[in-house]
Design an enzyme around this catalytic site. Sequence first.
Site, short mmCIF file in Angstrom:
data_model
loop_
_atom_site.label_atom_id
_atom_site.label_comp_id
_atom_site.label_asym_id
_atom_site.label_seq_id
_atom_site.Cartn_x
_atom_site.Cartn_y
_atom_site.Cartn_z
N HIS A 1 0.73 -1.07 0.06
CA HIS A 1 0.08 0.12 0.09
C HIS A 1 1.05 1.22 0.03
O HIS A 1 2.10 1.28 0.76
CB HIS A 1 -1.03 0.04 1.28
CG HIS A 1 -2.09 -1.14 1.15
ND1 HIS A 1 -2.51 -1.59 2.26
CD2 HIS A 1 -2.22 -1.96 0.14
CE1 HIS A 1 -3.29 -2.62 1.99
NE2 HIS A 1 -3.25 -2.72 0.67
N MET B 1 7.69 1.84 -7.59
CA MET B 1 8.19 2.90 -7.08
C MET B 1 9.06 3.64 -7.91
O MET B 1 9.29 5.06 -7.83
CB MET B 1 8.65 3.08 -5.79
CG MET B 1 7.81 2.31 -4.53
SD MET B 1 8.81 2.46 -3.02
CE MET B 1 9.60 0.98 -3.06
N HIS C 1 -4.35 -5.34 -12.66
CA HIS C 1 -4.61 -4.22 -11.41
C HIS C 1 -3.15 -3.65 -10.98
O HIS C 1 -3.03 -2.75 -10.23
CB HIS C 1 -5.09 -5.17 -10.20
CG HIS C 1 -4.16 -5.85 -9.48
ND1 HIS C 1 -3.20 -6.58 -9.98
CD2 HIS C 1 -3.95 -5.81 -8.02
CE1 HIS C 1 -2.55 -7.26 -8.98
NE2 HIS C 1 -3.07 -6.57 -7.89
N ALA D 1 1.34 -4.22 -11.66
CA ALA D 1 2.54 -4.87 -12.49
C ALA D 1 2.76 -6.33 -12.22
O ALA D 1 2.91 -7.05 -12.94
CB ALA D 1 4.02 -4.24 -12.30
#
Lengths: 487, 146
Positions: A210, A387, A410, A412
């Site tokens: 998350h 990221m 949804h 990678a």
Amino acid sequence: MEKKNYTGPIERLDATRWRIPKSYKQGMNVDGLIYADDKLIQAITQDRSPEQVANVATLPGIVKYSLAMPDIHWGYGFCIGGVAATDPSKGGVISPGGVGYDINCGVRLLRTNITLNDAKPRMRRLVDTLFNTVPCGVGRGGKVKFDKKELRRLMTEGSPYVVNKGHGWDSDVDVTEAKGKIHTARPDLVSERALERGASQCGTLGSGNHFMEVQVVEKIDDARAAQAMGLEEGYVTVMIHSGSRGLGYQVCDDALKALKDTPRKYGIDLPDRQLVCAPIESKEGKHYLGAMAAAANFAWCNRQIMTQLARQAFADVFEQPAERLGMTLVYDVAHNIAKMEDYDVDGKSASLCIHRKGATRAFPPGHAELPDRYKGIGQPVLVPGDMGRSSYVLVGQPGAMEHTFGSCCHGAGRRMSRGAAIRASKGRSIHQELLDRGVIAKARGRTGLEEEQPDAYKDVLQVVDVLHNAGISRRVAKLRPLGVIKG
Amino acid sequence: MTILITLMDPSFEHFDHTADMGLRIRAATLPALIEPAGRALYAAIGELVPGEPADPATFNLTGTDAAGILREFLAELLHLVESEGRIATAIDVTQFDEHALIASAQTANLNPDKTDFRREVKAITYHELNIRPIPGGVEATVIVDI
């Protein structure tokens, strides 16, 4: 139990689809169908997720195929990236494992009027402010407290409830999947233990994968769709990825426990006990669907409260109200959920239970459930990457209704386990490597950045291109990360 | 076999699972599995340091197989940590077999200054859950959702 390769049959259908024939395994009711290109299928067969696709094909009442998106990886019971449609009129079942523990884990995206040049000098302060404003990490309670009575109301009314309490703008609700509320929610079926776990967690990010990420729109592929969403190259966006926190985990855990003997009761033979299920029309099935819907509504409230916290942080840093910064919600999508939706099956309309576990709804232009703003372009699909590289905004296409029960990827998809990611980080500073790529990252947990490092994920562009080429979704915009906070 | 975290304790280890984490616990007998299973779970969450002593906890769990009961026990420990901020510091097992677990535990509140949470364990899954005999004892496999 360690990772092993899939050794069963897999046949190429065309450039983007691979079939696991239903003859592979006793009990399969339909074929398995995996969306992937040549490269991705090699990675996919390195673990046993195709076996899980085959296992899901044994569920009673499953329609057409057991599907997997190109971000598929090994999960528990269902694979991550799996989609299964079951028909209640044919004994179709609901399986909590087809939703996952994090019920209505999902993603939302905010756009802004802030340019990259305006954001750059304030990025460090912005990331620090977000980190201090948005509760994140294990054991962090929320800033907004709800008693049990309020929690039950929140689970009934969904995100409009918290918006009415000041945690958002009225316009947010219209661009939230299902308008932030599943009407069949039954908070009375949510256990006391789930309420205890969720009581302090509404408006918290959590940990694991998350995140809240500040991004810049780097490239527009579909100008018309981007304009409808308010996205423009060189402008800042904010992406939020979280779910129903401890409340949802407990609802799933309670259901798995309650349903453990149900398959035997209904004569259902399962290859994995994590697939426990009940007929949709049974008392047990309805019980789970009611509690799941309540947890889903909780998750929309969770993301809604964090949206408002992000707006506060931006307003503080840019010294302007969030309204003036143009921080409107682009869309909010669930990617761990089961919902009743209508589809055309062999020329007949059918109401099916669509399980999406690590898969996003992707309705095409004109679909009745879309807000007016997106009727002409299709539903925005938000696909976080990693990221260090990029995330994508897509729109649903007609192919999704024809082939994937209105579903898309949804994310990678992981290619490395958490342990492998930590080992691969030895002697490196992931924080510094991200800085070198122009990304300021702040995480509360010691191993969070290592476990979630960019190399742990597949290349998201490869994943979205498969579905773009298959006519399931279309690329709209590429978003590049600038700053990220994690638990 | 890949060990995720280097541990001095040979009675449990963590193993890789793509997005989640596996716990493997070994003991001479079924009842002896309980205590290292708890420590395996705590080590997956982080370094949980006990502070002030708290109320004792009792476990009276029934089921139809030992693996399922072990999962229930770990779910109880997870609830104690997450909802009450408590950990078991010593566990006394009266009975653990395929029918029931009867145990009691001394607990302590987590020391917030010294505790280091590394990751959130969402749930104890049923996926590939099992206990099997091995030479000299038993081995349990549990996958936790991260």
